[in-house]
Write a protein that holds these residues in place. Structure first.
Motif, PDB file in Angstrom:
ATOM      1  N   ILE A 285     -46.817  -1.489  -0.475  1.00 54.00           N
ATOM      2  CA  ILE A 285     -47.148  -0.494  -1.503  1.00 54.00           C
ATOM      3  C   ILE A 285     -47.121   0.911  -0.906  1.00 54.00           C
ATOM      4  CG2 ILE A 285     -49.005   0.355  -2.982  1.00 54.00           C
ATOM      5  CD1 ILE A 285     -49.737  -2.555  -3.525  1.00 54.00           C
ATOM      6  N   ILE A 286     -47.682   1.064   0.302  1.00 53.10           N
ATOM      7  CA  ILE A 286     -47.648   2.373   0.968  1.00 53.10           C
ATOM      8  C   ILE A 286     -46.204   2.792   1.239  1.00 53.10           C
ATOM      9  CG2 ILE A 286     -48.248   3.603   3.080  1.00 53.10           C
ATOM     10  CD1 ILE A 286     -50.793   1.868   3.179  1.00 53.10           C
ATOM     11  N   ALA A 287     -45.384   1.853   1.728  1.00 51.90           N
ATOM     12  CA  ALA A 287     -43.981   2.166   2.018  1.00 51.90           C
ATOM     13  C   ALA A 287     -43.225   2.550   0.758  1.00 51.90           C
ATOM     14  CB  ALA A 287     -43.317   0.962   2.690  1.00 51.90           C
ATOM     15  N   VAL A 288     -43.495   1.843  -0.350  1.00 55.64           N
ATOM     16  CA  VAL A 288     -42.816   2.154  -1.612  1.00 55.64           C
ATOM     17  C   VAL A 288     -43.198   3.540  -2.086  1.00 55.64           C
ATOM     18  CG1 VAL A 288     -42.772   1.575  -4.072  1.00 55.64           C
ATOM     19  CG2 VAL A 288     -42.428  -0.210  -2.370  1.00 55.64           C
ATOM     20  N   MET A 289     -44.473   3.894  -1.982  1.00 53.61           N
ATOM     21  CA  MET A 289     -44.924   5.206  -2.446  1.00 53.61           C
ATOM     22  C   MET A 289     -44.243   6.343  -1.683  1.00 53.61           C
ATOM     23  SD  MET A 289     -46.846   4.761  -4.964  1.00 53.61           S
ATOM     24  CE  MET A 289     -47.814   3.485  -5.767  1.00 53.61           C
ATOM     25  N   TYR A 290     -43.992   6.115  -0.399  1.00 52.18           N
ATOM     26  CA  TYR A 290     -43.383   7.169   0.419  1.00 52.18           C
ATOM     27  C   TYR A 290     -41.855   7.162   0.358  1.00 52.18           C
ATOM     28  CZ  TYR A 290     -47.660   8.845   2.633  1.00 52.18           C
ATOM     29  OH  TYR A 290     -48.880   9.416   2.869  1.00 52.18           O
ATOM     30  N   LEU A 291     -41.262   5.971   0.432  1.00 47.47           N
ATOM     31  CA  LEU A 291     -39.813   5.877   0.579  1.00 47.47           C
ATOM     32  C   LEU A 291     -39.072   5.690  -0.738  1.00 47.47           C
ATOM     33  CD1 LEU A 291     -39.750   3.559   3.740  1.00 47.47           C
ATOM     34  CD2 LEU A 291     -39.637   6.073   3.639  1.00 47.47           C
ATOM     35  N   ALA A 292     -39.689   4.996  -1.686  1.00 51.56           N
ATOM     36  CA  ALA A 292     -39.029   4.724  -2.968  1.00 51.56           C
ATOM     37  C   ALA A 292     -40.061   4.794  -4.079  1.00 51.56           C
ATOM     38  CB  ALA A 292     -38.360   3.351  -2.949  1.00 51.56           C
ATOM     39  N   PRO A 293     -40.404   6.004  -4.544  1.00 51.21           N
ATOM     40  CA  PRO A 293     -41.455   6.151  -5.566  1.00 51.21           C
ATOM     41  C   PRO A 293     -41.178   5.362  -6.840  1.00 51.21           C
ATOM     42  CG  PRO A 293     -40.867   8.278  -4.625  1.00 51.21           C
ATOM     43  CD  PRO A 293     -39.866   7.303  -4.103  1.00 51.21           C
ATOM     44  N   ASN A 294     -39.924   5.086  -7.137  1.00 48.50           N
ATOM     45  CA  ASN A 294     -39.589   4.300  -8.321  1.00 48.50           C
ATOM     46  C   ASN A 294     -39.486   2.807  -8.033  1.00 48.50           C
ATOM     47  OD1 ASN A 294     -39.414   6.609  -9.970  1.00 48.50           O
ATOM     48  ND2 ASN A 294     -37.317   6.980  -9.289  1.00 48.50           N
ATOM     49  N   GLY A 295     -39.891   2.401  -6.847  1.00 45.58           N
ATOM     50  CA  GLY A 295     -39.867   0.995  -6.494  1.00 45.58           C
ATOM     51  C   GLY A 295     -38.477   0.513  -6.130  1.00 45.58           C
ATOM     52  N   ALA A 296     -38.396  -0.805  -5.899  1.00 41.34           N
ATOM     53  CA  ALA A 296     -37.104  -1.387  -5.545  1.00 41.34           C
ATOM     54  C   ALA A 296     -36.093  -1.212  -6.671  1.00 41.34           C
ATOM     55  CB  ALA A 296     -37.280  -2.875  -5.217  1.00 41.34           C
ATOM     56  N   ALA A 297     -36.579  -1.165  -7.928  1.00 44.96           N
ATOM     57  CA  ALA A 297     -35.659  -0.974  -9.057  1.00 44.96           C
ATOM     58  C   ALA A 297     -34.976   0.385  -8.995  1.00 44.96           C
ATOM     59  CB  ALA A 297     -36.413  -1.112 -10.377  1.00 44.96           C
ATOM     60  N   GLY A 298     -35.668   1.392  -8.453  1.00 45.41           N
ATOM     61  CA  GLY A 298     -35.044   2.693  -8.293  1.00 45.41           C
ATOM     62  C   GLY A 298     -33.844   2.625  -7.365  1.00 45.41           C
ATOM     63  N   LEU A 299     -33.946   1.799  -6.337  1.00 47.54           N
ATOM     64  CA  LEU A 299     -32.821   1.612  -5.422  1.00 47.54           C
ATOM     65  C   LEU A 299     -31.660   0.921  -6.129  1.00 47.54           C
ATOM     66  CD1 LEU A 299     -34.774   0.475  -2.233  1.00 47.54           C
ATOM     67  CD2 LEU A 299     -33.999   2.786  -2.843  1.00 47.54           C
ATOM     68  N   VAL A 300     -31.978  -0.053  -7.006  1.00 49.52           N
ATOM     69  CA  VAL A 300     -30.930  -0.738  -7.760  1.00 49.52           C
ATOM     70  C   VAL A 300     -30.227   0.223  -8.712  1.00 49.52           C
ATOM     71  CG1 VAL A 300     -30.485  -2.555  -9.465  1.00 49.52           C
ATOM     72  CG2 VAL A 300     -32.076  -2.974  -7.586  1.00 49.52           C
ATOM     73  N   ASP A 301     -31.004   1.061  -9.409  1.00 48.18           N
ATOM     74  CA  ASP A 301     -30.389   2.041 -10.311  1.00 48.18           C
ATOM     75  C   ASP A 301     -29.507   3.020  -9.545  1.00 48.18           C
ATOM     76  OD1 ASP A 301     -31.485   0.984 -12.592  1.00 48.18           O
ATOM     77  OD2 ASP A 301     -33.258   2.257 -12.542  1.00 48.18           O
ATOM     78  N   ARG A 302     -29.978   3.399  -8.364  1.00 51.77           N
ATOM     79  CA  ARG A 302     -29.181   4.302  -7.537  1.00 51.77           C
ATOM     80  C   ARG A 302     -27.865   3.641  -7.121  1.00 51.77           C
ATOM     81  NH1 ARG A 302     -32.766   6.711  -2.846  1.00 51.77           N
ATOM     82  NH2 ARG A 302     -34.438   6.331  -4.341  1.00 51.77           N
ATOM     83  N   ALA A 303     -27.934   2.360  -6.783  1.00 50.13           N
ATOM     84  CA  ALA A 303     -26.719   1.626  -6.408  1.00 50.13           C
ATOM     85  C   ALA A 303     -25.765   1.495  -7.599  1.00 50.13           C
ATOM     86  CB  ALA A 303     -27.099   0.243  -5.886  1.00 50.13           C
ATOM     87  N   ALA A 304     -26.313   1.281  -8.803  1.00 51.78           N
ATOM     88  CA  ALA A 304     -25.463   1.176  -9.992  1.00 51.78           C
ATOM     89  C   ALA A 304     -24.765   2.505 -10.282  1.00 51.78           C
ATOM     90  CB  ALA A 304     -26.304   0.737 -11.191  1.00 51.78           C
ATOM     91  N   ARG A 305     -25.488   3.618 -10.124  1.00 49.23           N
ATOM     92  CA  ARG A 305     -24.861   4.934 -10.343  1.00 49.23           C
ATOM     93  C   ARG A 305     -23.791   5.202  -9.284  1.00 49.23           C
ATOM     94  NH1 ARG A 305     -30.260   6.445 -11.601  1.00 49.23           N
ATOM     95  NH2 ARG A 305     -30.564   7.245  -9.487  1.00 49.23           N
ATOM     96  N   TRP A 306     -24.064   4.811  -8.036  1.00 48.76           N
ATOM     97  CA  TRP A 306     -23.067   4.976  -6.973  1.00 48.76           C
ATOM     98  C   TRP A 306     -21.823   4.166  -7.296  1.00 48.76           C
ATOM     99  CZ3 TRP A 306     -20.717   1.494  -3.687  1.00 48.76           C
ATOM    100  CH2 TRP A 306     -20.027   2.027  -2.608  1.00 48.76           C
ATOM    101  N   LEU A 307     -22.010   2.928  -7.781  1.00 44.02           N
ATOM    102  CA  LEU A 307     -20.869   2.097  -8.145  1.00 44.02           C
ATOM    103  C   LEU A 307     -20.077   2.736  -9.279  1.00 44.02           C
ATOM    104  CD1 LEU A 307     -19.335  -0.600  -7.855  1.00 44.02           C
ATOM    105  CD2 LEU A 307     -20.930  -1.570  -9.522  1.00 44.02           C
ATOM    106  N   GLY A 308     -20.787   3.290 -10.268  1.00 44.94           N
ATOM    107  CA  GLY A 308     -20.096   3.943 -11.378  1.00 44.94           C
ATOM    108  C   GLY A 308     -19.271   5.133 -10.919  1.00 44.94           C
ATOM    109  N   ARG A 309     -19.802   5.917  -9.982  1.00 42.97           N
ATOM    110  CA  ARG A 309     -19.056   7.071  -9.477  1.00 42.97           C
ATOM    111  C   ARG A 309     -17.822   6.646  -8.698  1.00 42.97           C
ATOM    112  NH1 ARG A 309     -24.328   9.087  -8.328  1.00 42.97           N
ATOM    113  NH2 ARG A 309     -24.094   8.453  -6.141  1.00 42.97           N
ATOM    114  N   ARG A 310     -17.880   5.489  -8.046  1.00 40.80           N
ATOM    115  CA  ARG A 310     -16.731   5.026  -7.266  1.00 40.80           C
ATOM    116  C   ARG A 310     -15.667   4.377  -8.150  1.00 40.80           C
ATOM    117  NH1 ARG A 310     -19.188   7.751  -4.593  1.00 40.80           N
ATOM    118  NH2 ARG A 310     -19.767   7.611  -2.372  1.00 40.80           N
TER     119      ARG A 310
END
Length: 349
Positions: free
Chosen positions: A311-336
């Protein structure tokens, strides 16, 4: 004078494919299609125990879907979600054990019972805010376990209730673990579709307005008490559905299985998965299923330590949780992918 016979115009050339014709948010839907396809294929390749684990992860995802509705989309704090999970499980277990109710009928009954109880509790509880709301919902989870132990004739007391597992119909050709897996998968998909439709409606917009700023929402005409109570009731209902599925898959209920630690674990899973996100309940369900088991292999006290550190790591590194990382990956895929589609469109010309 010779009459000129009009000639038919040549057929128009088919319009070349253009990436602009793709629906908005197509990377997300493409990812959903891939995940569903993998989920449908998985039970035919995995051993029964792994199939059981994935079914349990989906059950927790349904429970977290309800918790996300009240915490992530409405901005209220609930530490008693495990109590509604237990109520749904015991509703199904009692119906199957005492009244020999067919197991498919227990699912809507568990959903209705927990919805009504959530509505009844939500009216007084959601008049509170912040820490007071958290403490009251935590109290619900605390007193439920001794309450279940007192009614031996109905709940089986401390020993709980042992039930037969639903058998697959002959026409399915599935093993028992595969049948239970697909029941969990179908219920999970339907639950996510219902919540997605709700959030796109006026109700969803009202809940987000309450989460963002209650005073501004009230000025705009949003009925705070009504929408917060409704969200609490729906949240409880999805927890009840998850509890019913839990009873089908485990075929056993006991008060100690629904101690207050379950509510804390569910909330931790949602935070790590991603509050208010589409993928948060799914990733949180995987977290709730796998992380405690892996941590206990190291040490009995390890799950609590790992929860806190994550929980501490998520608050610092990924405030939107693991799902935020997935959304970021989906946007990266869309741009490519979009430049490749445009290049293919140009080559077609």
């Amino acid at each position: 004078m010779t009459a000129v016979t009009p000639t038919a115009a040549p057929p128009a050339a088919p319009e070349p494919f253009s990436s602009s014709r793709l629906p908005a948010g197509w990377p997300h839907w493409a990812l959903v299609a891939v995940v569903v396809a993998i989920a449908c294929y998985a039970p035919f390749e995995l051993v029964p125990f792994r199939t059981f684990q994935l079914a349990m992860a989906m059950i927790y995802a349904v429970a977290l879907l309800g918790l996300n509705l009240i915490v992530g989309h409405t901005g209220q704090i609930s530490l008693g979600h495990g109590a509604f999970f237990a109520l749904g499980a015991y509703t199904a277990a009692i119906l199957m054990d005492r009244w020999e109710t067919p197991y498919p009928a227990t699912l809507p009954i568990a959903a209705v019972v927990t919805f009504v109880l959530g509505l009844a509790l939500g009216i007084p509880v959601l008049r509170l805010r912040g820490l007071y709301l958290a403490l009251v919902t935590l109290a619900i989870a605390v007193f439920l376990v001794p309450l279940l132990k007192r009614f031996d004739e109905l709940t089986g007391g401390s020993m709980g209730l042992t039930l037969p597992k639903p058998r697959p119909p002959a026409w399915s050709g599935l093993a028992e673990d595969q049948w239970l897996y697909f029941l969990a998968l179908a219920t999970t998909l339907l639950s996510f579709l219902l919540v997605a439709g709700m959030l796109r409606s006026r109700v969803g917009r009202a809940l987000h307005a309450v989460r963002d700023n209650e005073i501004a929402a009230e000025v705009l005409g949003v009925r705070l008490a009504f929408h917060k109570t409704l969200a609490f009731a729906w949240s409880a209902s999805f927890a009840g559905v998850a509890g019913c599925l839990y009873t089908w898959v485990i075929a056993y209920v006991s008060p100690d299985s629904f101690a207050v630690g379950l509510s804390i674990t569910l909330l931790a899973g949602l935070v790590v998965g991603g509050l208010g996100s589409r993928w948060g309940p799914v990733l949180g369900g995987l977290f709730v299923m796998y992380v405690p088991n892996l941590a206990q292999d190291v040490n009995q006290a390890a799950p609590g330590v790992i929860f806190g550190l994550l929980i501490i790591a998520v608050m610092y590194l990924a405030p939107n949780g693991a799902a935020g990382l997935v959304d970021r990956a989906a946007r990266w895929l869309g741009r490519r992918v979009r430049p490749l589609l445009r290049k293919g469109n140009t080559d077609a010309h």
